[in-house]
Design an enzyme around this catalytic site. Sequence first.
Site: not given
Ligand code: GLN
Length: 308
Positions: A67, A70, A191, A243, A261
């Site tokens: 993430s 992002k 993505y 988050y 994650v």
């Molecule tokens: N690729 C992961 C997902 O879409 C990224 C989520 C994350 O890092 N929180 O679930």
Amino acid sequence: MKNLKEVDEKLERAIINSEIYKFDGEIATYIPELANVDSENFAMAYISTSGEVLLKGNSKTKFSIQSISKVIDLIMALEDVGEDKVFSKVGKEPTEYKFNSIRPISDKAANPLINAGAITTCSLINGADVEEKFKRVLEKVALLSNSDDVLFLEEVYNSEMKTTDINRSIAYYLKSIGIIEDSADEILDLYVRNCSIGLDVKELAWIAAVLANGGKSLDGKEQLVDREVVKITLALMSACGMYEESGKYLIEVGFPSKSGVSGGIIGIIPGVCGICTYSPRLDNSGNSIRGKKILSEISKTLDLNIFI
Ligand code: GLN
């Protein structure tokens, strides 16, 4: 600001103090390939806005940025289509829901730093097809991370593509309500590719340091990210980067951050430095437990909280 030797000492102290947490939490396994990492691995990088580098732990380990991508998706969407278009498609507000929840979406995703929002910003990145868009993303990451070794971790990508039904649902839903204008499958593909970019802590901290430097290269010569885009990105990272824990984290740590994650967290202290921690064990929100402990300690010992 403290001199580099003092910074080094405080980092060392925080790392030692965080060792008691190294078995706390779980690694993410919902992307099967992420389970194949050493759960006690640890690395950290600190890079000042003038380019001084401190590296700790296994700093050569490459991991998928997940993430943290992002942030790149948002920067590129803002640069490619502009603020008005971006925020006609995605909100600017934090959400109490999990990062991969489909629930907060009614007319658009709550913000660009949860999955639904990042799938939206991916749909705003310019390029004729997925290949060209991803090539542009890799070039941007190479530029911002000062690296000629940006990896695409294909096993992580394949593993997520096989299991990512929730993100596929989100992409199709966004398409059905007209937020995504292109093919939902292609946007999902971009993505997940972006999540599967492989960097080490130094490369990620370099990106953070460029943002801390107002978007300028660390030699001060080039504006790598538009200043207005940096302003928006850092504001949203403060409000939404961790988050549903973003408010609690902002009180505790006090600077814009973004987690992934795989266990990475980047932190940006404007005018001072960029930081990256890597420790794969996570809490329930999907944030690295040891990373948070270290960032919380050095926020105090190095006086990095931007609010006081
Ligand atoms: N690729 C992961 C997902 O879409 C990224 C989520 C994350 O890092 N929180 O679930």
